[in-house]
Design a protein around this motif. Structure first.
Motif, PDB file in Angstrom:
ATOM      1  N   PHE A  40       0.844  -1.193   0.000  1.00 41.38           N
ATOM      2  CA  PHE A  40       0.000   0.000   0.000  1.00 41.38           C
ATOM      3  C   PHE A  40       0.879   1.243   0.000  1.00 41.38           C
ATOM      4  CE2 PHE A  40      -2.414  -3.360   1.998  1.00 41.38           C
ATOM      5  CZ  PHE A  40      -3.591  -3.317   1.283  1.00 41.38           C
ATOM      6  N   THR A  42       0.260   4.350   0.819  1.00 42.64           N
ATOM      7  CA  THR A  42       0.184   5.229   1.981  1.00 42.64           C
ATOM      8  C   THR A  42       1.044   4.719   3.129  1.00 42.64           C
ATOM      9  OG1 THR A  42      -1.316   6.412   3.439  1.00 42.64           O
ATOM     10  CG2 THR A  42      -1.891   4.160   2.914  1.00 42.64           C
ATOM     11  N   GLY A 100      -3.161   9.572   6.180  1.00 42.93           N
ATOM     12  CA  GLY A 100      -3.305   8.553   5.149  1.00 42.93           C
ATOM     13  C   GLY A 100      -3.332   7.147   5.711  1.00 42.93           C
ATOM     14  N   SER A 103      -6.631   6.580   7.760  1.00 37.67           N
ATOM     15  CA  SER A 103      -7.820   6.361   6.928  1.00 37.67           C
ATOM     16  C   SER A 103      -7.736   5.046   6.163  1.00 37.67           C
ATOM     17  CB  SER A 103      -8.025   7.525   5.973  1.00 37.67           C
ATOM     18  OG  SER A 103      -6.929   7.647   5.101  1.00 37.67           O
ATOM     19  N   ALA A 104      -6.555   4.691   5.658  1.00 41.00           N
ATOM     20  CA  ALA A 104      -6.421   3.419   4.929  1.00 41.00           C
ATOM     21  C   ALA A 104      -6.622   2.232   5.867  1.00 41.00           C
ATOM     22  CB  ALA A 104      -5.052   3.338   4.265  1.00 41.00           C
ATOM     23  N   THR A 105      -6.120   2.333   7.072  1.00 42.37           N
ATOM     24  CA  THR A 105      -6.290   1.249   8.040  1.00 42.37           C
ATOM     25  C   THR A 105      -7.749   1.103   8.429  1.00 42.37           C
ATOM     26  OG1 THR A 105      -4.075   1.672   8.875  1.00 42.37           O
ATOM     27  CG2 THR A 105      -5.506   0.371  10.256  1.00 42.37           C
ATOM     28  N   LEU A 108      -9.525  -0.546   5.488  1.00 41.63           N
ATOM     29  CA  LEU A 108      -9.217  -1.973   5.381  1.00 41.63           C
ATOM     30  C   LEU A 108      -9.889  -2.783   6.477  1.00 41.63           C
ATOM     31  CD1 LEU A 108      -5.421  -1.863   4.468  1.00 41.63           C
ATOM     32  CD2 LEU A 108      -7.305  -2.610   3.001  1.00 41.63           C
ATOM     33  N   CYS A 121      -3.640  -4.523  11.314  1.00 42.05           N
ATOM     34  CA  CYS A 121      -4.308  -3.221  11.303  1.00 42.05           C
ATOM     35  C   CYS A 121      -4.119  -2.505  12.633  1.00 42.05           C
ATOM     36  CB  CYS A 121      -5.784  -3.387  10.976  1.00 42.05           C
ATOM     37  SG  CYS A 121      -6.071  -3.648   9.208  1.00 42.05           S
TER      38      CYS A 121
END
Length: 154
Positions: A40, A42, A100, A103-105, A108, A121
């Motif tokens: 990923f 980010t 970033g 928010s990505a975690t 997911l 995570c």
């Protein structure tokens, strides 16, 4: 020159730099505990930013400790301007990386992605939290240096 606590060359600045070193190193360690973070962008971005923040903070902590030991504050406006610019840039970069990754975690983990299976995570969330704390200290350093800059110019 007006003595501003937390500005470059003071013991408070050294304490801020020491906190930046601790939080950026810990964020980097928590992010790199697993090799899946390369998947990923980010996550790679936060790793890169923290890899820049750590030596920046170490070098300025050494300069702060030297100034504290000699009891002599740096009086160069250009030097303080460079430190201010570096702190500001590093602050915005670390904020972007932390936001970033957070928010990505969250995305997911809410999707139930298989990458979150082995508590990865939660490691990424801890890394993002540490990056937010590092951002807060970088911003504080930048604001203290901004506050002391006009007293050097006049």
């Amino acid at each position: 020159m007006e003595h501003v606590p937390g500005s470059f060359g003071t013991s408070a600045s050294f304490a801020l730099r020491f906190g930046q070193i601790i939080f950026s190193s810990a964020s980097l360690i928590f992010m790199c505990l697993d090799y899946d973070f390369y998947d990923f962008t980010t996550f790679c971005y936060l790793t890169t930013v923290m890899a820049f923040v750590t030596p920046w903070s170490i070098s300025l902590a050494l300069a702060d400790s030297y100034s504290v030991l000699l009891k002599q504050l740096p009086h160069e406006p250009r030097l303080l301007s460079m430190v201010l610019a570096g702190d500001t840039v590093m602050s915005f970069l670390s904020l972007g990386g932390a936001c970033g990754v957070a928010s990505a975690t969250e995305l997911l983990s809410s999707m139930g992605a298989p990458i979150c299976g082995d508590n990865l995570c939660s490691q990424y969330q801890v890394s993002a939290t540490l990056a937010f704390l590092c951002w807060f200290l970088l911003l504080a350093s930048a604001l203290f240096n901004l506050w002391s800059l006009p007293s050097l110019l006049y």
